[in-house]
Motif scaffolding. Structure first.
Motif, short mmCIF file in Angstrom:
data_model
loop_
_atom_site.label_atom_id
_atom_site.label_comp_id
_atom_site.label_asym_id
_atom_site.label_seq_id
_atom_site.Cartn_x
_atom_site.Cartn_y
_atom_site.Cartn_z
N THR A 19 -6.18 -2.73 0.42
CA THR A 19 -5.26 -3.22 0.83
C THR A 19 -4.83 -4.26 0.16
N GLN A 20 -3.43 -4.50 0.54
CA GLN A 20 -2.98 -5.10 -0.13
C GLN A 20 -2.54 -6.50 -0.04
N ASP A 49 0.11 -1.36 -0.27
CA ASP A 49 -0.16 0.49 0.03
C ASP A 49 1.10 1.10 0.26
N THR A 50 1.99 1.44 0.25
CA THR A 50 2.39 2.17 0.46
C THR A 50 3.52 2.76 -0.62
N TYR A 51 3.68 1.58 -1.41
CA TYR A 51 4.24 1.97 -2.81
C TYR A 51 3.22 1.97 -3.57
N ILE A 52 2.43 2.14 -3.61
CA ILE A 52 0.97 3.11 -4.37
C ILE A 52 1.24 4.32 -3.81
N GLY A 53 0.73 4.32 -2.89
CA GLY A 53 0.65 5.57 -2.50
C GLY A 53 2.13 6.73 -2.83
N ASP A 54 2.90 6.03 -2.63
CA ASP A 54 4.48 6.57 -3.45
C ASP A 54 4.78 7.36 -4.70
N GLU A 55 4.14 5.85 -5.57
CA GLU A 55 4.54 5.94 -6.45
C GLU A 55 2.92 6.29 -7.49
N LYS A 56 2.19 6.25 -7.20
CA LYS A 56 0.42 6.76 -7.66
C LYS A 56 0.39 7.31 -7.14
N GLU A 63 -5.85 -11.46 -2.04
CA GLU A 63 -7.03 -12.40 -2.28
C GLU A 63 -7.43 -12.19 -3.71
N THR A 64 -7.95 -11.02 -4.70
CA THR A 64 -8.31 -10.69 -5.59
C THR A 64 -8.19 -11.45 -6.68
N VAL A 65 -6.62 -11.12 -6.60
CA VAL A 65 -4.83 -11.83 -7.98
C VAL A 65 -5.44 -13.50 -7.72
N ARG A 66 -5.37 -13.89 -6.29
CA ARG A 66 -4.93 -15.05 -6.31
C ARG A 66 -6.45 -15.90 -6.98
N ALA A 67 -7.65 -15.24 -6.49
CA ALA A 67 -8.73 -15.69 -6.78
C ALA A 67 -9.14 -16.25 -8.96
N VAL A 68 -7.46 -15.46 -9.49
CA VAL A 68 -7.53 -15.70 -10.70
C VAL A 68 -7.17 -16.55 -11.00
N ARG A 69 -7.96 -17.72 -12.75
CA ARG A 69 -8.09 -19.36 -12.38
C ARG A 69 -6.71 -19.12 -13.30
N SER A 70 -5.81 -18.51 -14.17
CA SER A 70 -4.49 -18.38 -13.90
C SER A 70 -3.46 -18.18 -13.44
N VAL A 71 -3.70 -18.35 -11.98
CA VAL A 71 -2.17 -17.42 -11.11
C VAL A 71 -2.42 -18.73 -10.33
N ASP A 72 -1.46 -19.47 -10.17
CA ASP A 72 -0.88 -19.95 -9.25
C ASP A 72 -0.10 -19.54 -7.36
N GLY A 73 -0.01 -18.56 -7.76
CA GLY A 73 0.81 -17.99 -6.46
C GLY A 73 0.47 -16.16 -5.88
N VAL A 74 0.84 -15.92 -5.11
CA VAL A 74 0.40 -14.29 -5.15
C VAL A 74 1.51 -14.26 -4.30
N ILE A 75 2.33 -13.01 -4.20
CA ILE A 75 3.37 -12.81 -3.10
C ILE A 75 2.76 -11.20 -3.16
N LEU A 76 2.70 -11.22 -1.43
CA LEU A 76 3.01 -9.55 -0.90
C LEU A 76 4.16 -9.29 -0.96
N GLN A 77 4.19 -7.94 -1.57
CA GLN A 77 5.60 -7.37 -1.30
C GLN A 77 5.79 -6.41 -0.12
N GLY A 78 6.77 -6.18 0.66
CA GLY A 78 6.91 -5.15 1.14
C GLY A 78 6.93 -4.06 0.59
N PRO A 79 7.86 -2.73 1.42
CA PRO A 79 7.27 -1.33 0.44
C PRO A 79 7.84 -0.92 -0.23
N GLY A 80 9.15 -1.65 -0.56
CA GLY A 80 10.05 -1.57 -1.56
C GLY A 80 9.20 -1.60 -3.25
#
Length: 131
Positions: free
Chosen positions: A27-28, A13-20, A33-50
């Motif tokens: 929220t992240q 969330d902090t990165y989006i605020g700074d970048e965009k 969770e929304t991205v994980r539900a996409v049928r073609s996605v095998d996994g999701v990594i929640l990035q740190g603030p950098g």
């Protein structure tokens, strides 16, 4: 054939605020969770603030896929990380009538077929970034 999972890094969330220059509507964790539900996605990594560079270096992907708005604007640390791990950077431009998921899936399917990869059958995951 080697497996090539489709793993999506979700920006902090902090990165989006700074970048965009704005706060995200979701929220992240909600985006993850929304991205994980996409049928073609095998996994999701929640990035740190950098930047995503640390995720690229830790995960060593074959592809780093960004929206067309990043073409010519990808930060130097991300480009450097991609060079270090040998990741190809791809900019996806979904047509107005096309869902982004379909554009991404079409490109990933072509890349997998052209490079002899297969999709893994293991379960989906959401986890914090390492490294």
């Amino acid at each position: 054939n080697a497996t090539m999972p489709l793993i999506v890094a979700v920006a902090h969330d902090t990165y989006i605020g700074d970048e965009k220059g704005r706060q995200s509507l979701w929220t992240q964790a909600q985006r993850g969770e929304t991205v994980r539900a996409v049928r073609s996605v095998d996994g999701v990594i929640l990035q740190g603030p950098g930047s995503v560079a640390s995720v690229v270096l830790a995960e060593r992907p074959a592809l780093v896929v960004k929206g067309i708005d990043w073409d010519g604007h990808l930060p130097p640390d991300v480009l450097s990380a991609c060079r270090v791990v040998g990741a190809e950077v791809v900019y996806v431009n979904a047509e107005v009538s096309e869902h982004v998921e379909d554009a991404l899936q079409r490109y990933v399917d072509r890349y997998i077929a052209a490079n002899g990869f297969v999709r893994p059958d293991d379960a989906k995951f959401v986890r914090e970034a390492t490294g």
